[in-house]
Design a protein around this motif. Sequence first.
Motif, PDB file in Angstrom:
ATOM      1  N   THR A  45       0.865  -1.179   0.000  1.00 21.57           N
ATOM      2  CA  THR A  45       0.000   0.000   0.000  1.00 21.57           C
ATOM      3  C   THR A  45       0.897   1.221   0.000  1.00 21.57           C
ATOM      4  O   THR A  45       1.760   1.360   0.880  1.00 21.57           O
ATOM      5  N   CYS A  46       0.721   2.074  -0.985  1.00 21.63           N
ATOM      6  CA  CYS A  46       1.556   3.279  -1.066  1.00 21.63           C
ATOM      7  C   CYS A  46       1.250   4.194   0.116  1.00 21.63           C
ATOM      8  O   CYS A  46       0.087   4.412   0.465  1.00 21.63           O
ATOM      9  N   ILE A  47       2.294   4.742   0.749  1.00 26.17           N
ATOM     10  CA  ILE A  47       2.105   5.649   1.891  1.00 26.17           C
ATOM     11  C   ILE A  47       2.419   7.086   1.489  1.00 26.17           C
ATOM     12  O   ILE A  47       2.586   7.950   2.340  1.00 26.17           O
ATOM     13  N   GLY A  48       2.462   7.330   0.174  1.00 24.79           N
ATOM     14  CA  GLY A  48       2.825   8.665  -0.310  1.00 24.79           C
ATOM     15  C   GLY A  48       1.769   9.721  -0.062  1.00 24.79           C
ATOM     16  O   GLY A  48       2.075  10.910   0.013  1.00 24.79           O
ATOM     17  N   CYS A  49       0.504   9.317   0.071  1.00 25.79           N
ATOM     18  CA  CYS A  49      -0.580  10.266   0.349  1.00 25.79           C
ATOM     19  C   CYS A  49      -1.779   9.477   0.873  1.00 25.79           C
ATOM     20  O   CYS A  49      -1.776   8.239   0.833  1.00 25.79           O
ATOM     21  N   PRO A  50      -2.809  10.164   1.358  1.00 26.32           N
ATOM     22  CA  PRO A  50      -3.940   9.452   1.974  1.00 26.32           C
ATOM     23  C   PRO A  50      -4.720   8.528   1.032  1.00 26.32           C
ATOM     24  O   PRO A  50      -5.505   7.698   1.498  1.00 26.32           O
ATOM     25  N   LEU A  51      -4.517   8.639  -0.255  1.00 18.21           N
ATOM     26  CA  LEU A  51      -5.235   7.773  -1.208  1.00 18.21           C
ATOM     27  C   LEU A  51      -4.887   6.290  -0.997  1.00 18.21           C
ATOM     28  O   LEU A  51      -5.728   5.416  -1.180  1.00 18.21           O
ATOM     29  N   GLY A  52      -3.639   6.027  -0.609  1.00 20.49           N
ATOM     30  CA  GLY A  52      -3.225   4.654  -0.292  1.00 20.49           C
ATOM     31  C   GLY A  52      -3.409   3.675  -1.437  1.00 20.49           C
ATOM     32  O   GLY A  52      -3.997   2.596  -1.247  1.00 20.49           O
ATOM     33  N   CYS A  53      -2.896   3.978  -2.590  1.00 22.37           N
ATOM     34  CA  CYS A  53      -3.039   3.092  -3.758  1.00 22.37           C
ATOM     35  C   CYS A  53      -2.446   1.710  -3.468  1.00 22.37           C
ATOM     36  O   CYS A  53      -1.397   1.592  -2.821  1.00 22.37           O
ATOM     37  N   ALA A  54      -3.127   0.687  -3.953  1.00 24.07           N
ATOM     38  CA  ALA A  54      -2.647  -0.694  -3.809  1.00 24.07           C
ATOM     39  C   ALA A  54      -1.652  -0.960  -4.933  1.00 24.07           C
ATOM     40  O   ALA A  54      -2.003  -0.911  -6.114  1.00 24.07           O
ATOM     41  N   ASN A  95      -0.156   2.221  -9.131  1.00 23.63           N
ATOM     42  CA  ASN A  95       0.114   3.581  -8.661  1.00 23.63           C
ATOM     43  C   ASN A  95      -0.642   4.590  -9.517  1.00 23.63           C
ATOM     44  O   ASN A  95      -0.816   4.395 -10.719  1.00 23.63           O
ATOM     45  N   SER A  96      -1.076   5.677  -8.847  1.00 26.23           N
ATOM     46  CA  SER A  96      -1.789   6.735  -9.570  1.00 26.23           C
ATOM     47  C   SER A  96      -0.867   7.883  -9.949  1.00 26.23           C
ATOM     48  O   SER A  96      -1.292   8.820 -10.628  1.00 26.23           O
ATOM     49  N   CYS A  97       0.372   7.845  -9.433  1.00 28.17           N
ATOM     50  CA  CYS A  97       1.309   8.914  -9.782  1.00 28.17           C
ATOM     51  C   CYS A  97       2.736   8.373  -9.677  1.00 28.17           C
ATOM     52  O   CYS A  97       2.949   7.243  -9.240  1.00 28.17           O
ATOM     53  N   ARG A  98       3.698   9.204 -10.054  1.00 26.81           N
ATOM     54  CA  ARG A  98       5.089   8.739 -10.094  1.00 26.81           C
ATOM     55  C   ARG A  98       5.676   8.498  -8.703  1.00 26.81           C
ATOM     56  O   ARG A  98       6.598   7.714  -8.539  1.00 26.81           O
ATOM     57  N   ARG A  99       5.141   9.211  -7.701  1.00 27.14           N
ATOM     58  CA  ARG A  99       5.628   8.982  -6.337  1.00 27.14           C
ATOM     59  C   ARG A  99       5.364   7.541  -5.919  1.00 27.14           C
ATOM     60  O   ARG A  99       6.143   6.940  -5.185  1.00 27.14           O
ATOM     61  N   GLY A 100       4.251   7.007  -6.367  1.00 20.92           N
ATOM     62  CA  GLY A 100       3.896   5.627  -6.032  1.00 20.92           C
ATOM     63  C   GLY A 100       4.876   4.644  -6.643  1.00 20.92           C
ATOM     64  O   GLY A 100       5.260   3.653  -6.004  1.00 20.92           O
ATOM     65  N   GLU A 101       5.278   4.909  -7.860  1.00 23.80           N
ATOM     66  CA  GLU A 101       6.252   4.015  -8.497  1.00 23.80           C
ATOM     67  C   GLU A 101       7.582   4.074  -7.739  1.00 23.80           C
ATOM     68  O   GLU A 101       8.196   3.041  -7.447  1.00 23.80           O
TER      69      GLU A 101
HETATM   70  S1  SF4 Z   1       0.569   6.332  -5.876  1.00 25.33           S
HETATM   71 FE1  SF4 Z   1       0.428   8.563  -5.776  1.00 25.33          FE
HETATM   72  S2  SF4 Z   1      -1.759   8.940  -5.539  1.00 25.33           S
HETATM   73 FE2  SF4 Z   1      -1.447   6.778  -5.001  1.00 25.33          FE
HETATM   74  S3  SF4 Z   1      -1.126   6.770  -2.742  1.00 25.33           S
HETATM   75 FE3  SF4 Z   1       0.891   6.899  -3.727  1.00 25.33          FE
HETATM   76  S4  SF4 Z   1       1.347   9.089  -3.748  1.00 25.33           S
HETATM   77 FE4  SF4 Z   1      -0.868   8.878  -3.457  1.00 25.33          FE
END
Ligand code: SF4
Length: 119
Positions: free
Chosen positions: A7-16, A32-38
């Motif tokens: 689970t991405c911890i980059g923001c509250p969205l928490g993408c799987a 991931n929904s953005c590059r931070r997730g990758e």
């Molecule tokens: S991938 Fe991007 S949008 Fe999704 S939780 Fe991580 S930081 Fe947030």
Amino acid sequence: MEKRELTCIGCPLGCALTVTLEGNQVQQVEGNSCRRGEAYGRKECTHPTRIVTSTVAVKGGSIARVSVKTKTDISKDKIFSCMKALKGIEVQAPVHIGDVILSNVAGTQTDIVATKNVF
Ligand code: SF4
């Protein structure tokens, strides 16, 4: 091929996230929904790091303990050594946000800094 679910911890969205590895090499990050997730998925599977937070005792202050954290994230395998190094530390009031409480904690090249003012 190995697949790890995170689970991405980059923001509250928490993408799987699903990270595909070949040995120690990341082949693909999905979900991931953005590059931070990758970036998070790659790092978490190759060199996981964390910001460590804790408290240390304050002598002569208005409160007994001050909150502290590592200035930057440290390798996950250094967390225990970091917490051990903080055990028994006592600082003299006043303490200001950003004051260095302990330099180069556990040989991580990172300082422990105060995150609260205590007068
Ligand atoms: S991938 Fe991007 S949008 Fe999704 S939780 Fe991580 S930081 Fe947030």
